[in-house]
Design an enzyme around this catalytic site. Structure first.
Site, PDB file in Angstrom:
ATOM      1  N   ASN A  29       0.866  -1.187   0.000  1.00  0.00           N
ATOM      2  CA  ASN A  29       0.000   0.000   0.000  1.00  0.00           C
ATOM      3  C   ASN A  29       0.899   1.232   0.000  1.00  0.00           C
ATOM      4  OD1 ASN A  29      -1.833   2.017   0.506  1.00  0.00           O
ATOM      5  ND2 ASN A  29      -2.301   1.373   2.613  1.00  0.00           N
ATOM      6  N   LYS A  31       0.093   4.356  -0.383  1.00  0.00           N
ATOM      7  CA  LYS A  31      -0.521   5.578   0.166  1.00  0.00           C
ATOM      8  C   LYS A  31      -0.197   6.783  -0.737  1.00  0.00           C
ATOM      9  CE  LYS A  31      -0.179   3.387   4.620  1.00  0.00           C
ATOM     10  NZ  LYS A  31      -0.048   3.502   6.058  1.00  0.00           N
ATOM     11  N   HIS A 114      -9.543   1.748   4.972  1.00  0.00           N
ATOM     12  CA  HIS A 114      -8.264   1.834   5.690  1.00  0.00           C
ATOM     13  C   HIS A 114      -8.438   2.800   6.857  1.00  0.00           C
ATOM     14  CE1 HIS A 114      -4.110   2.806   6.602  1.00  0.00           C
ATOM     15  NE2 HIS A 114      -3.767   1.699   5.956  1.00  0.00           N
ATOM     16  N   GLU A 116      -6.735   5.111   7.903  1.00  0.00           N
ATOM     17  CA  GLU A 116      -6.466   6.524   7.578  1.00  0.00           C
ATOM     18  C   GLU A 116      -7.689   7.168   6.927  1.00  0.00           C
ATOM     19  OE1 GLU A 116      -2.795   5.769   5.500  1.00  0.00           O
ATOM     20  OE2 GLU A 116      -1.889   5.227   7.422  1.00  0.00           O
ATOM     21  N   GLU A 186      -5.382  -4.536  10.813  1.00  0.00           N
ATOM     22  CA  GLU A 186      -4.245  -3.641  11.059  1.00  0.00           C
ATOM     23  C   GLU A 186      -4.517  -2.831  12.325  1.00  0.00           C
ATOM     24  OE1 GLU A 186      -2.063  -2.513   7.164  1.00  0.00           O
ATOM     25  OE2 GLU A 186      -3.832  -1.269   7.323  1.00  0.00           O
ATOM     26  N   GLY A 192       2.808   2.373  10.602  1.00  0.00           N
ATOM     27  CA  GLY A 192       3.842   3.379  10.389  1.00  0.00           C
ATOM     28  C   GLY A 192       4.651   3.734  11.627  1.00  0.00           C
ATOM     29  N   SER A 232       3.549  -1.939  10.198  1.00  0.00           N
ATOM     30  CA  SER A 232       5.010  -1.990  10.329  1.00  0.00           C
ATOM     31  C   SER A 232       5.613  -3.356   9.992  1.00  0.00           C
ATOM     32  CB  SER A 232       5.437  -1.545  11.729  1.00  0.00           C
ATOM     33  OG  SER A 232       4.998  -0.224  11.972  1.00  0.00           O
TER      34      SER A 232
END
Ligand code: PGA
Length: 272
Positions: A29, A31, A114, A116, A186, A192, A232
Protein backbone atom coordinates in the site's frame (compact mmCIF):
# COMPACT_ATOMS: atom_id res chain seq x y z
CA UNK A 1 29.15 -25.50 17.04
CA UNK A 2 27.25 -24.99 20.28
CA UNK A 3 23.77 -26.31 20.97
CA UNK A 4 22.14 -22.91 20.64
CA UNK A 5 23.47 -22.60 17.10
CA UNK A 6 22.29 -26.09 16.19
CA UNK A 7 18.83 -25.34 17.57
CA UNK A 8 18.70 -22.11 15.57
CA UNK A 9 19.77 -23.91 12.39
CA UNK A 10 17.09 -26.54 12.83
CA UNK A 11 14.51 -23.85 13.48
CA UNK A 12 15.55 -21.93 10.36
CA UNK A 13 15.19 -25.10 8.30
CA UNK A 14 11.69 -25.77 9.63
CA UNK A 15 10.64 -22.15 9.08
CA UNK A 16 12.00 -22.13 5.55
CA UNK A 17 10.26 -25.38 4.57
CA UNK A 18 7.00 -24.08 6.00
CA UNK A 19 7.30 -20.83 4.08
CA UNK A 20 8.09 -22.76 0.89
CA UNK A 21 4.63 -24.32 0.92
CA UNK A 22 2.21 -21.83 2.42
CA UNK A 23 0.60 -19.37 0.01
CA UNK A 24 0.52 -15.69 0.95
CA UNK A 25 -1.10 -12.56 -0.38
CA UNK A 26 1.44 -9.70 -0.31
CA UNK A 27 -0.08 -6.26 -0.79
CA UNK A 28 2.01 -3.08 -0.98
CA UNK A 29 0.00 0.00 0.00
CA UNK A 30 1.90 3.02 -1.27
CA UNK A 31 -0.52 5.58 0.17
CA UNK A 32 0.30 9.16 -1.02
CA UNK A 33 3.95 8.40 -1.81
CA UNK A 34 6.29 8.12 -4.83
CA UNK A 35 6.95 10.41 -7.79
CA UNK A 36 6.57 9.37 -11.41
CA UNK A 37 10.32 8.81 -11.63
CA UNK A 38 10.34 6.64 -8.49
CA UNK A 39 7.40 4.59 -9.73
CA UNK A 40 9.17 3.94 -13.04
CA UNK A 41 12.41 2.88 -11.33
CA UNK A 42 10.48 0.57 -8.98
CA UNK A 43 8.63 -1.06 -11.87
CA UNK A 44 11.83 -1.45 -13.89
CA UNK A 45 13.46 -3.14 -10.90
CA UNK A 46 10.68 -5.67 -10.36
CA UNK A 47 9.24 -6.38 -13.78
CA UNK A 48 11.65 -9.20 -14.60
CA UNK A 49 12.31 -10.37 -11.04
CA UNK A 50 11.44 -13.96 -10.18
CA UNK A 51 8.74 -13.72 -7.50
CA UNK A 52 7.89 -17.41 -7.89
CA UNK A 53 4.43 -18.85 -8.47
CA UNK A 54 3.29 -19.54 -4.94
CA UNK A 55 2.36 -16.13 -3.54
CA UNK A 56 0.10 -13.46 -4.96
CA UNK A 57 1.64 -9.98 -5.20
CA UNK A 58 -0.34 -6.79 -5.43
CA UNK A 59 0.87 -3.18 -5.48
CA UNK A 60 -1.48 -0.32 -4.77
CA UNK A 61 -0.05 3.00 -5.99
CA UNK A 62 -1.56 6.48 -6.20
CA UNK A 63 -4.16 6.75 -8.96
CA UNK A 64 -2.21 9.00 -11.38
CA UNK A 65 0.40 6.27 -11.82
CA UNK A 66 -1.97 3.43 -12.66
CA UNK A 67 -1.29 3.91 -16.37
CA UNK A 68 2.38 3.03 -15.74
CA UNK A 69 1.31 -0.19 -14.03
CA UNK A 70 -1.03 -1.03 -16.89
CA UNK A 71 1.79 -0.46 -19.33
CA UNK A 72 4.73 -2.09 -17.50
CA UNK A 73 2.96 -5.00 -15.80
CA UNK A 74 0.89 -6.09 -18.78
CA UNK A 75 2.73 -9.44 -19.04
CA UNK A 76 3.66 -9.73 -15.37
CA UNK A 77 2.06 -11.84 -12.65
CA UNK A 78 2.10 -8.86 -10.31
CA UNK A 79 -1.35 -7.40 -9.86
CA UNK A 80 -2.28 -3.88 -8.84
CA UNK A 81 -5.17 -1.99 -7.36
CA UNK A 82 -6.53 1.24 -5.93
CA UNK A 83 -6.59 2.71 -2.44
CA UNK A 84 -10.26 3.64 -2.57
CA UNK A 85 -13.34 3.70 -4.82
CA UNK A 86 -16.59 5.65 -4.68
CA UNK A 87 -19.79 3.58 -4.38
CA UNK A 88 -21.63 5.19 -7.32
CA UNK A 89 -21.23 4.43 -11.01
CA UNK A 90 -20.73 8.01 -12.18
CA UNK A 91 -21.80 11.57 -11.52
CA UNK A 92 -20.95 14.79 -9.75
CA UNK A 93 -18.52 13.45 -7.14
CA UNK A 94 -15.51 15.76 -7.37
CA UNK A 95 -12.22 14.09 -6.53
CA UNK A 96 -13.59 10.54 -6.50
CA UNK A 97 -12.77 7.43 -8.52
CA UNK A 98 -15.41 5.14 -10.03
CA UNK A 99 -15.23 1.38 -10.24
CA UNK A 100 -15.27 1.58 -14.05
CA UNK A 101 -12.16 3.77 -13.95
CA UNK A 102 -10.34 1.17 -11.85
CA UNK A 103 -11.38 -1.53 -14.30
CA UNK A 104 -10.28 0.54 -17.29
CA UNK A 105 -6.74 0.46 -15.89
CA UNK A 106 -6.77 -3.28 -15.23
CA UNK A 107 -6.95 -3.06 -11.42
CA UNK A 108 -7.89 -6.24 -9.61
CA UNK A 109 -7.99 -5.09 -5.96
CA UNK A 110 -9.27 -2.12 -3.93
CA UNK A 111 -8.22 -1.26 -0.38
CA UNK A 112 -11.36 -0.14 1.46
CA UNK A 113 -11.93 1.35 4.90
CA UNK A 114 -8.26 1.83 5.69
CA UNK A 115 -7.93 3.39 9.15
CA UNK A 116 -6.47 6.52 7.58
CA UNK A 117 -9.65 6.95 5.54
CA UNK A 118 -11.80 6.20 8.55
CA UNK A 119 -10.04 8.64 10.86
CA UNK A 120 -8.96 11.44 8.49
CA UNK A 121 -11.97 11.39 6.15
CA UNK A 122 -14.64 10.18 8.58
CA UNK A 123 -15.56 7.08 6.59
CA UNK A 124 -18.07 5.01 8.54
CA UNK A 125 -18.84 1.29 8.32
CA UNK A 126 -22.03 1.94 6.38
CA UNK A 127 -20.18 3.85 3.66
CA UNK A 128 -17.41 1.24 3.54
CA UNK A 129 -19.98 -1.54 3.15
CA UNK A 130 -21.36 0.18 0.02
CA UNK A 131 -17.88 0.23 -1.47
CA UNK A 132 -17.42 -3.46 -0.65
CA UNK A 133 -20.68 -4.19 -2.48
CA UNK A 134 -19.64 -2.08 -5.47
CA UNK A 135 -16.34 -3.95 -5.77
CA UNK A 136 -17.80 -7.44 -5.42
CA UNK A 137 -20.44 -6.65 -8.05
CA UNK A 138 -17.69 -5.57 -10.43
CA UNK A 139 -15.14 -8.36 -9.89
CA UNK A 140 -12.69 -6.12 -8.04
CA UNK A 141 -11.47 -7.84 -4.87
CA UNK A 142 -12.11 -5.60 -1.85
CA UNK A 143 -9.48 -5.58 0.88
CA UNK A 144 -11.65 -4.62 3.82
CA UNK A 145 -9.45 -3.03 6.49
CA UNK A 146 -10.31 -3.30 10.14
CA UNK A 147 -8.32 -2.28 13.20
CA UNK A 148 -8.70 -0.91 16.69
CA UNK A 149 -7.01 2.14 18.21
CA UNK A 150 -4.79 1.97 21.25
CA UNK A 151 -7.52 3.07 23.61
CA UNK A 152 -9.81 0.22 22.57
CA UNK A 153 -6.95 -2.22 22.76
CA UNK A 154 -6.14 -1.10 26.29
CA UNK A 155 -9.68 -1.03 27.62
CA UNK A 156 -10.35 -4.52 26.29
CA UNK A 157 -13.17 -3.54 23.91
CA UNK A 158 -11.23 -4.28 20.77
CA UNK A 159 -12.65 -7.71 19.97
CA UNK A 160 -16.19 -6.39 19.94
CA UNK A 161 -15.04 -3.41 17.91
CA UNK A 162 -13.31 -5.59 15.30
CA UNK A 163 -16.16 -8.08 14.91
CA UNK A 164 -18.51 -5.13 14.47
CA UNK A 165 -16.33 -3.68 11.72
CA UNK A 166 -16.38 -7.05 9.95
CA UNK A 167 -20.15 -7.50 10.33
CA UNK A 168 -20.95 -3.98 9.15
CA UNK A 169 -18.37 -3.97 6.36
CA UNK A 170 -19.75 -7.22 4.95
CA UNK A 171 -23.40 -6.39 5.56
CA UNK A 172 -24.18 -5.77 1.88
CA UNK A 173 -22.75 -8.95 0.44
CA UNK A 174 -23.98 -12.54 0.60
CA UNK A 175 -22.19 -15.47 2.22
CA UNK A 176 -21.51 -16.79 -1.29
CA UNK A 177 -19.64 -13.62 -2.16
CA UNK A 178 -17.39 -13.84 0.88
CA UNK A 179 -14.77 -15.76 -1.07
CA UNK A 180 -14.24 -12.62 -3.16
CA UNK A 181 -13.21 -10.58 -0.11
CA UNK A 182 -9.94 -10.09 1.77
CA UNK A 183 -10.04 -8.97 5.41
CA UNK A 184 -7.01 -6.94 6.47
CA UNK A 185 -6.43 -6.63 10.19
CA UNK A 186 -4.24 -3.64 11.06
CA UNK A 187 -4.07 -2.34 14.63
CA UNK A 188 -4.03 1.44 14.17
CA UNK A 189 -1.36 1.99 16.78
CA UNK A 190 1.13 -0.10 14.80
CA UNK A 191 0.71 1.51 11.39
CA UNK A 192 3.84 3.38 10.39
CA UNK A 193 5.24 3.29 13.93
CA UNK A 194 7.85 0.58 13.51
CA UNK A 195 6.09 -1.32 16.33
CA UNK A 196 4.58 -4.72 15.64
CA UNK A 197 2.78 -7.13 17.88
CA UNK A 198 4.53 -10.31 18.83
CA UNK A 199 3.76 -13.21 16.50
CA UNK A 200 1.86 -14.90 19.35
CA UNK A 201 -0.41 -11.89 19.75
CA UNK A 202 -0.98 -11.70 16.00
CA UNK A 203 -1.82 -15.38 16.00
CA UNK A 204 -4.25 -15.01 18.87
CA UNK A 205 -6.19 -12.19 17.25
CA UNK A 206 -6.21 -13.66 13.75
CA UNK A 207 -7.44 -17.00 15.12
CA UNK A 208 -10.15 -15.13 16.98
CA UNK A 209 -11.19 -13.25 13.83
CA UNK A 210 -11.32 -16.39 11.69
CA UNK A 211 -13.33 -18.19 14.36
CA UNK A 212 -15.77 -15.30 14.37
CA UNK A 213 -16.11 -15.35 10.56
CA UNK A 214 -16.70 -19.12 10.63
CA UNK A 215 -19.37 -18.72 13.33
CA UNK A 216 -21.06 -15.93 11.42
CA UNK A 217 -20.85 -17.23 7.84
CA UNK A 218 -20.25 -20.96 8.16
CA UNK A 219 -17.21 -23.17 8.07
CA UNK A 220 -16.76 -23.48 4.29
CA UNK A 221 -16.73 -19.76 3.76
CA UNK A 222 -14.87 -18.74 6.87
CA UNK A 223 -12.03 -21.22 6.76
CA UNK A 224 -10.84 -20.12 3.32
CA UNK A 225 -11.17 -16.38 3.61
CA UNK A 226 -7.90 -14.48 3.14
CA UNK A 227 -7.03 -12.78 6.41
CA UNK A 228 -4.03 -10.51 6.21
CA UNK A 229 -2.09 -8.69 8.88
CA UNK A 230 -0.54 -5.22 8.66
CA UNK A 231 1.26 -2.59 10.70
CA UNK A 232 5.01 -1.99 10.33
CA UNK A 233 5.60 -5.29 8.56
CA UNK A 234 9.14 -5.42 7.14
CA UNK A 235 11.82 -7.92 6.10
CA UNK A 236 13.06 -8.30 9.68
CA UNK A 237 9.71 -9.42 11.11
CA UNK A 238 7.70 -10.87 8.21
CA UNK A 239 9.18 -14.39 8.49
CA UNK A 240 8.16 -14.74 12.14
CA UNK A 241 4.75 -13.17 11.55
CA UNK A 242 4.13 -15.54 8.66
CA UNK A 243 4.33 -18.45 11.08
CA UNK A 244 1.33 -17.18 13.00
CA UNK A 245 -1.71 -19.39 12.56
CA UNK A 246 -4.49 -17.89 10.42
CA UNK A 247 -2.34 -15.20 8.82
CA UNK A 248 -2.70 -15.64 5.07
CA UNK A 249 -0.96 -12.49 3.92
CA UNK A 250 0.29 -8.99 4.66
CA UNK A 251 -0.70 -5.42 3.93
CA UNK A 252 2.55 -3.49 3.86
CA UNK A 253 2.99 0.28 3.74
CA UNK A 254 6.44 1.82 4.25
CA UNK A 255 8.44 -1.35 3.50
CA UNK A 256 6.76 -1.79 0.12
CA UNK A 257 8.03 1.52 -1.26
CA UNK A 258 11.55 0.31 -2.07
CA UNK A 259 11.91 -2.39 -4.71
CA UNK A 260 14.69 -4.01 -2.67
CA UNK A 261 12.62 -4.46 0.51
CA UNK A 262 9.60 -5.52 -1.53
CA UNK A 263 11.70 -8.24 -3.18
CA UNK A 264 13.24 -9.21 0.18
CA UNK A 265 9.80 -9.70 1.70
CA UNK A 266 8.75 -11.81 -1.27
CA UNK A 267 11.92 -13.91 -1.00
CA UNK A 268 11.37 -14.50 2.71
CA UNK A 269 7.76 -15.54 2.08
CA UNK A 270 9.02 -17.96 -0.56
CA UNK A 271 11.25 -19.58 2.06
CA UNK A 272 14.44 -18.38 0.30
P1 PGA B 1 2.96 0.37 7.46
O1 PGA B 1 1.50 0.63 6.84
O2 PGA B 1 3.43 -0.95 6.94
O3 PGA B 1 3.79 1.52 6.98
O4 PGA B 1 2.79 0.35 8.94
C1 PGA B 1 0.56 -0.40 6.69
C2 PGA B 1 -0.76 0.10 6.17
O5 PGA B 1 -1.22 1.15 6.63
O6 PGA B 1 -1.36 -0.50 5.28
Amino acid sequence: MDKANVKQMIRNEIVSSLLKTQKFLIVGNWKMNQTKHEVMSFLDAIVDYDFGNKNKLVIVPSNPYLYLFEDKLRYSKILYGVQNVFPKNEGAFTGELSIQMTKDFGCKYAILGHSERRTLFNECDEFVSKKVRMCVQNQIIPILCIGENLEDRKNGNYKKFLTNQIKEGLSRISGEELKEVVIAYEPIWEIGTGETELPDQVEEINMFLRKFIIKEYGNDKGKNITLTYGGSVKPSNVGELALAQDVSGFLIGGASLESKTFKDISDILNGN
